[in-house]
Design an enzyme around this catalytic site. Structure first.
Site, mmCIF file in Angstrom:
data_model
loop_
_atom_site.group_PDB
_atom_site.id
_atom_site.type_symbol
_atom_site.label_atom_id
_atom_site.label_comp_id
_atom_site.label_asym_id
_atom_site.label_seq_id
_atom_site.Cartn_x
_atom_site.Cartn_y
_atom_site.Cartn_z
ATOM 1 N N TRP A 105 -13.383 -55.824 111.669
ATOM 2 C CA TRP A 105 -14.001 -56.568 112.771
ATOM 3 C C TRP A 105 -14.075 -58.061 112.493
ATOM 4 O O TRP A 105 -13.985 -58.879 113.413
ATOM 5 C CB TRP A 105 -15.373 -55.993 113.138
ATOM 6 C CG TRP A 105 -15.250 -54.742 113.967
ATOM 7 C CD1 TRP A 105 -15.653 -53.487 113.625
ATOM 8 C CD2 TRP A 105 -14.654 -54.621 115.272
ATOM 9 N NE1 TRP A 105 -15.345 -52.594 114.628
ATOM 10 C CE2 TRP A 105 -14.737 -53.261 115.649
ATOM 11 C CE3 TRP A 105 -14.051 -55.521 116.161
ATOM 12 C CZ2 TRP A 105 -14.249 -52.780 116.870
ATOM 13 C CZ3 TRP A 105 -13.563 -55.039 117.385
ATOM 14 C CH2 TRP A 105 -13.667 -53.691 117.724
ATOM 15 N N ASP A 133 -22.161 -61.188 113.239
ATOM 16 C CA ASP A 133 -21.948 -60.038 114.100
ATOM 17 C C ASP A 133 -22.708 -58.890 113.439
ATOM 18 O O ASP A 133 -22.310 -58.400 112.378
ATOM 19 C CB ASP A 133 -20.446 -59.735 114.191
ATOM 20 C CG ASP A 133 -20.136 -58.473 114.997
ATOM 21 O OD1 ASP A 133 -21.082 -57.790 115.431
ATOM 22 O OD2 ASP A 133 -18.936 -58.169 115.173
ATOM 23 N N LYS A 172 -23.942 -49.309 119.569
ATOM 24 C CA LYS A 172 -23.984 -48.695 118.248
ATOM 25 C C LYS A 172 -25.420 -48.264 117.937
ATOM 26 O O LYS A 172 -25.675 -47.114 117.671
ATOM 27 C CB LYS A 172 -23.480 -49.663 117.172
ATOM 28 C CG LYS A 172 -22.134 -50.329 117.494
ATOM 29 C CD LYS A 172 -20.950 -49.374 117.397
ATOM 30 C CE LYS A 172 -19.682 -49.914 118.035
ATOM 31 N NZ LYS A 172 -19.054 -51.017 117.341
HETATM 32 C C1 LIG Z 1 -17.967 -52.043 117.820
HETATM 33 C C2 LIG Z 1 -17.932 -53.376 117.182
HETATM 34 C C3 LIG Z 1 -17.379 -54.492 117.828
HETATM 35 C C4 LIG Z 1 -16.726 -54.400 119.202
HETATM 36 O O1 LIG Z 1 -17.721 -54.402 120.147
HETATM 37 P P1 LIG Z 1 -17.443 -54.335 121.708
HETATM 38 O O2 LIG Z 1 -18.838 -54.261 122.218
HETATM 39 O O3 LIG Z 1 -16.603 -53.135 121.978
HETATM 40 O O4 LIG Z 1 -16.751 -55.599 122.109
HETATM 41 C C5 LIG Z 1 -17.436 -55.709 117.193
HETATM 42 N N1 LIG Z 1 -17.983 -55.845 115.975
HETATM 43 C C6 LIG Z 1 -18.515 -54.796 115.316
HETATM 44 C C7 LIG Z 1 -19.122 -55.007 113.972
HETATM 45 C C8 LIG Z 1 -18.505 -53.532 115.904
HETATM 46 O O5 LIG Z 1 -19.043 -52.492 115.253
#
Ligand SMILES: *Cc1c(COP(=O)(O)O)cnc(C)c1O
Length: 376
Positions: free
Chosen positions: A117, A187, A211
């Site tokens: 990611w 993030d 998540k």
């Molecule tokens: C799932 C995830 C993403 C992608 O997120 P979206 O909401 O589908 O854009 C980005 N970063 C991390 C760490 C993730 O787990």
């Protein structure tokens, strides 16, 4: 109020557990409460999800969710909390669009590479910014987050971005890097609310909801107020932090259903004892799963170095890869679903977010132990 939140989970005979990385399980109590309260029409002929976002009812629900989140994370006063539409990937673009300020000498973005990611975030940032790789894991054998020292932060770095928990790789930072004056941006999509987080260490934290917060469609952004002064001329209004902060996250229609359910999740976490209690349960869940893997005499392998192992996304594989599909079939029949690893890395992965009770992890461990006994 959610009565008697089953925070520890109850062993049900018909229990089936989803270990999906996202969208993932919601707490049972939240799912029940949502069906009771969000989808039924009241005396005024509207269900909660049918109310206008400009009306008092929704405004109050949004304010309530915001207050609860601020309380859970102990967000300091000089931060703003935004509830935005879209996913974490929208923020991959919004972060450089909002934070770069070339006229003020902040024309570069620094990114640490810790896995899948963070690389996707970097790739998107390159469409908007000159990117410097601040740190990456020097590849030995085990997977790990980049070392916390010796980061390369250019003098014109507008911010430094990390992926606090790599959902695909199962890698987490054991501690935060010290980026000095350069605002740290994280993030935190797959680890937010899994344990306490010291917001004061960050310039900005973002997390999409699906998540560990609630349904997809919502992304939370927590941003230090001074960063809202950057001009962000290229950012579209719904992704412009300053404009959204000034208009209470209601520049346009926010993801109302996801926000209403997120509010119920925050309330449930408070009733379970807050983030310290959540963190203890989550660490215990992950520790017992990793212990099972490490004690399997090499039948199961966790490729991430101890100390860097994610507590929310446990990655592992079978030493004998030819058994993987068989493992997944049998697991599914035993009520243990969505254990396949991300296609990018293969193998297996169990996501153990807040809504996965210890009973679910115990069921997985029992299955894994029996499977190893039969095929080891
Ligand atoms: C799932 C995830 C993403 C992608 O997120 P979206 O909401 O589908 O854009 C980005 N970063 C991390 C760490 C993730 O787990």
């Amino acid at each position: 109020m959610i009565a008697n939140p089953p925070c520890r989970g109850v062993a049900q005979n018909d229990a089936a557990w989803s270990f999906a990385a996202g969208p993932s399980r919601l707490p049972d109590a939240v799912l029940a409460r949502a069906s009771e309260t969000l989808f039924r029409r009241d005396a005024h002929g509207a269900a909660a999800i049918e109310r206008p976002f400009t009306g008092d009812h929704f405004r109050e629900a949004l304010a309530d969710a915001q207050t609860r989140l601020i309380r859970l994370l102990q967000v300091p006063e000089h931060y703003r909390v935004l509830f935005l539409a879209g996913g974490a990937m929208h923020q991959f673009a919004a972060v450089p669009m909002n934070l770069l300020d070339p006229a003020a000498g902040l024309g570069r973005a620094a990114y640490a590479d810790s896995g899948y990611w963070s690389r996707r975030a970097m790739q998107e940032a390159r469409r908007h910014a000159n990117v410097t790789v601040a740190a990456r894991h020097a590849g030995s054998t085990a997977l790990a987050a980049p070392s916390l020292s010796g980061w390369h932060l250019p003098h014109d770095a507008a911010y430094c971005h990390i992926t606090a928990n790599e959902t695909v790789d199962g890698v987490a930072y054991p501690a935060l890097p010290d980026t000095g004056e350069v605002p740290l941006v994280a993030d935190a999509t797959s680890c937010i609310l899994s344990a306490p987080l010291d917001i004061a260490k960050f310039g900005l934290v973002y997390a999409s909801a699906q998540k560990n917060i609630g349904p997809a469609g919502l992304t939370i952004v927590i941003v230090r107020e001074d960063l809202l002064q950057r001009p962000a001329t290229a950012a579209p209004s719904p992704l412009h932090y300053g404009i959204q902060a000034a208009q209470g996250s209601c520049v346009n229609t926010p993801p109302t259903l996801a926000i209403l359910i997120a509010g119920l999740v925050f309330e449930w976490i408070e009733q379970c004892g807050g983030l310290t209690a959540m963190g203890e349960v989550n660490r215990r869940k992950a520790a017992s799963l990793y212990r099972t893997i490490d004690a399997s005499n090499g039948f199961y392998i966790a490729p991430v170095a101890p100390g860097h192992r994610s507590i929310t996304n446990a990655r592992f594989h079978l030493a004998n890869h030819t058994l993987t599909d068989h493992f997944l079939d049998e697991a599914e029949r035993a009520g243990l679903a969505h254990l396949r690893g991300h296609p990018h890395v293969g193998g297996l992965r169990a996501s153990l977010y807040n809504a996965m009770p210890e009973a679910g992890v115990d069921a997985l461990i029992r299955f894994m132990t029996q499977f190893a006994r039969r095929y080891g």
